[in-house]
Design a protein around this motif. Sequence first.
Motif, PDB file in Angstrom:
ATOM      1  N   ALA A  20       0.831  -1.207   0.000  1.00  0.00           N
ATOM      2  CA  ALA A  20       0.000   0.000   0.000  1.00  0.00           C
ATOM      3  C   ALA A  20       0.866   1.258   0.000  1.00  0.00           C
ATOM      4  CB  ALA A  20      -0.939  -0.012   1.200  1.00  0.00           C
ATOM      5  N   CYS A  21       1.958   1.252   0.757  1.00  0.00           N
ATOM      6  CA  CYS A  21       2.856   2.412   0.786  1.00  0.00           C
ATOM      7  C   CYS A  21       3.532   2.626  -0.566  1.00  0.00           C
ATOM      8  CB  CYS A  21       3.902   2.254   1.886  1.00  0.00           C
ATOM      9  SG  CYS A  21       3.230   2.489   3.545  1.00  0.00           S
ATOM     10  N   LEU A  22       3.985   1.552  -1.192  1.00  0.00           N
ATOM     11  CA  LEU A  22       4.592   1.668  -2.522  1.00  0.00           C
ATOM     12  C   LEU A  22       3.574   2.196  -3.531  1.00  0.00           C
ATOM     13  CD1 LEU A  22       6.688  -1.627  -2.536  1.00  0.00           C
ATOM     14  CD2 LEU A  22       7.594   0.715  -2.463  1.00  0.00           C
ATOM     15  N   ALA A  23       2.323   1.772  -3.410  1.00  0.00           N
ATOM     16  CA  ALA A  23       1.260   2.276  -4.292  1.00  0.00           C
ATOM     17  C   ALA A  23       1.040   3.772  -4.059  1.00  0.00           C
ATOM     18  CB  ALA A  23      -0.029   1.493  -4.066  1.00  0.00           C
ATOM     19  N   MET A  24       1.052   4.212  -2.791  1.00  0.00           N
ATOM     20  CA  MET A  24       0.904   5.642  -2.504  1.00  0.00           C
ATOM     21  C   MET A  24       2.037   6.446  -3.133  1.00  0.00           C
ATOM     22  SD  MET A  24      -0.468   6.096   1.389  1.00  0.00           S
ATOM     23  CE  MET A  24      -0.426   4.541   2.256  1.00  0.00           C
ATOM     24  N   ILE A  25       3.264   5.947  -3.017  1.00  0.00           N
ATOM     25  CA  ILE A  25       4.421   6.650  -3.577  1.00  0.00           C
ATOM     26  C   ILE A  25       4.306   6.736  -5.099  1.00  0.00           C
ATOM     27  CG2 ILE A  25       6.927   6.529  -3.948  1.00  0.00           C
ATOM     28  CD1 ILE A  25       6.155   7.402  -1.094  1.00  0.00           C
ATOM     29  N   ARG A  26       3.962   5.622  -5.732  1.00  0.00           N
ATOM     30  CA  ARG A  26       3.889   5.577  -7.200  1.00  0.00           C
ATOM     31  C   ARG A  26       2.626   6.231  -7.753  1.00  0.00           C
ATOM     32  NH1 ARG A  26       4.179   0.216  -9.779  1.00  0.00           N
ATOM     33  NH2 ARG A  26       4.174   1.573 -11.613  1.00  0.00           N
ATOM     34  N   TYR A  51      12.699  -1.904  -5.759  1.00  0.00           N
ATOM     35  CA  TYR A  51      11.455  -1.794  -6.514  1.00  0.00           C
ATOM     36  C   TYR A  51      11.258  -0.364  -7.015  1.00  0.00           C
ATOM     37  CZ  TYR A  51       6.481  -1.858  -7.605  1.00  0.00           C
ATOM     38  OH  TYR A  51       5.274  -1.731  -8.248  1.00  0.00           O
ATOM     39  N   LEU A  52      11.443   0.609  -6.123  1.00  0.00           N
ATOM     40  CA  LEU A  52      11.270   2.002  -6.531  1.00  0.00           C
ATOM     41  C   LEU A  52      12.317   2.407  -7.562  1.00  0.00           C
ATOM     42  CD1 LEU A  52      10.329   3.520  -3.072  1.00  0.00           C
ATOM     43  CD2 LEU A  52       8.830   3.304  -5.077  1.00  0.00           C
ATOM     44  N   GLY A  53      13.551   1.937  -7.397  1.00  0.00           N
ATOM     45  CA  GLY A  53      14.594   2.208  -8.382  1.00  0.00           C
ATOM     46  C   GLY A  53      14.230   1.660  -9.752  1.00  0.00           C
ATOM     47  N   ASP A  54      13.635   0.473  -9.773  1.00  0.00           N
ATOM     48  CA  ASP A  54      13.188  -0.131 -11.034  1.00  0.00           C
ATOM     49  C   ASP A  54      12.078   0.679 -11.700  1.00  0.00           C
ATOM     50  OD1 ASP A  54      14.969  -2.218 -10.683  1.00  0.00           O
ATOM     51  OD2 ASP A  54      13.445  -3.651  -9.975  1.00  0.00           O
ATOM     52  N   HIS A  55      11.413   1.535 -10.922  1.00  0.00           N
ATOM     53  CA  HIS A  55      10.322   2.357 -11.451  1.00  0.00           C
ATOM     54  C   HIS A  55      10.707   3.830 -11.571  1.00  0.00           C
ATOM     55  CE1 HIS A  55       8.135  -1.322 -10.538  1.00  0.00           C
ATOM     56  NE2 HIS A  55       7.317  -0.918 -11.488  1.00  0.00           N
ATOM     57  N   GLY A  56      12.010   4.104 -11.631  1.00  0.00           N
ATOM     58  CA  GLY A  56      12.472   5.450 -11.946  1.00  0.00           C
ATOM     59  C   GLY A  56      12.668   6.394 -10.776  1.00  0.00           C
ATOM     60  N   TYR A  57      12.680   5.888  -9.555  1.00  0.00           N
ATOM     61  CA  TYR A  57      12.862   6.735  -8.382  1.00  0.00           C
ATOM     62  C   TYR A  57      14.300   6.639  -7.889  1.00  0.00           C
ATOM     63  CZ  TYR A  57       7.789   6.948  -8.213  1.00  0.00           C
ATOM     64  OH  TYR A  57       6.467   7.161  -8.529  1.00  0.00           O
ATOM     65  N   SER A  58      14.754   7.679  -7.230  1.00  0.00           N
ATOM     66  CA  SER A  58      16.025   7.660  -6.499  1.00  0.00           C
ATOM     67  C   SER A  58      15.689   7.505  -5.027  1.00  0.00           C
ATOM     68  CB  SER A  58      16.801   8.956  -6.712  1.00  0.00           C
ATOM     69  OG  SER A  58      17.145   9.093  -8.078  1.00  0.00           O
ATOM     70  N   VAL A  59      16.486   6.707  -4.317  1.00  0.00           N
ATOM     71  CA  VAL A  59      16.164   6.364  -2.932  1.00  0.00           C
ATOM     72  C   VAL A  59      17.410   6.454  -2.060  1.00  0.00           C
ATOM     73  CG1 VAL A  59      15.268   4.551  -1.409  1.00  0.00           C
ATOM     74  CG2 VAL A  59      14.358   4.778  -3.723  1.00  0.00           C
ATOM     75  N   LEU A  60      17.254   7.043  -0.893  1.00  0.00           N
ATOM     76  CA  LEU A  60      18.302   7.064   0.127  1.00  0.00           C
ATOM     77  C   LEU A  60      17.741   6.370   1.363  1.00  0.00           C
ATOM     78  CD1 LEU A  60      20.927   9.480   0.940  1.00  0.00           C
ATOM     79  CD2 LEU A  60      19.283   9.218   2.771  1.00  0.00           C
ATOM     80  N   GLY A 131      14.146   7.828   1.913  1.00  0.00           N
ATOM     81  CA  GLY A 131      13.886   9.119   1.304  1.00  0.00           C
ATOM     82  C   GLY A 131      13.738   8.870  -0.187  1.00  0.00           C
ATOM     83  N   ILE A 132      12.697   9.423  -0.800  1.00  0.00           N
ATOM     84  CA  ILE A 132      12.363   9.068  -2.178  1.00  0.00           C
ATOM     85  C   ILE A 132      12.217  10.319  -3.032  1.00  0.00           C
ATOM     86  CG2 ILE A 132      10.710   7.823  -3.624  1.00  0.00           C
ATOM     87  CD1 ILE A 132       9.899   6.409  -0.845  1.00  0.00           C
ATOM     88  N   TRP A 133      12.865  10.286  -4.203  1.00  0.00           N
ATOM     89  CA  TRP A 133      12.815  11.373  -5.184  1.00  0.00           C
ATOM     90  C   TRP A 133      12.403  10.789  -6.524  1.00  0.00           C
ATOM     91  CZ3 TRP A 133      16.397  10.904  -1.403  1.00  0.00           C
ATOM     92  CH2 TRP A 133      16.669  12.018  -0.611  1.00  0.00           C
TER      93      TRP A 133
END
Length: 134
Positions: A20-26, A51-60, A131-133
């Motif tokens: 659910a959190c990943l869905a909110m972010i995406r 997962y987020l990196g695979d979908h074009g996000y940068s993550v720290l 942290g997600i960009w």
Amino acid sequence: MQTPWKINYVQQVGPTCTVACLAMIRGVSFEEVDKDFEDSSALTLNMCADYLGDHGYSVLIKEMMYYNTPKFAREIISEPFAPAHIIHCKHFAESAIQHVVVMDSKGEIFDPARPERKSVDDDYMLTGVLGIWK
């Protein structure tokens, strides 16, 4: 100051708060994310970052490795530093399973299990944050 993201709330289904959190972010549906995982009930911070990196996000990732008190690093983890965040929470000392919530750039909390919850102050421990960009 980070440009605020509009977070659209997504309710979790069963023990799948991370999906659910990943869905909110995406900005997609629960089902859209859930179909990407064989077992979505035990996702780690690193799995979320991948997962987020695979979908074009940068993550720290900021993650507690060792601690001498459950309150250690609470301020560091709960202080916004990116446009969006996923926080790992441990509700109680004896909890074997952790919970995750989304936090926006202003510190507002979006809990996929309880939409009325707006704080992580009552959690026993905060163990990490992404942290997600975009």
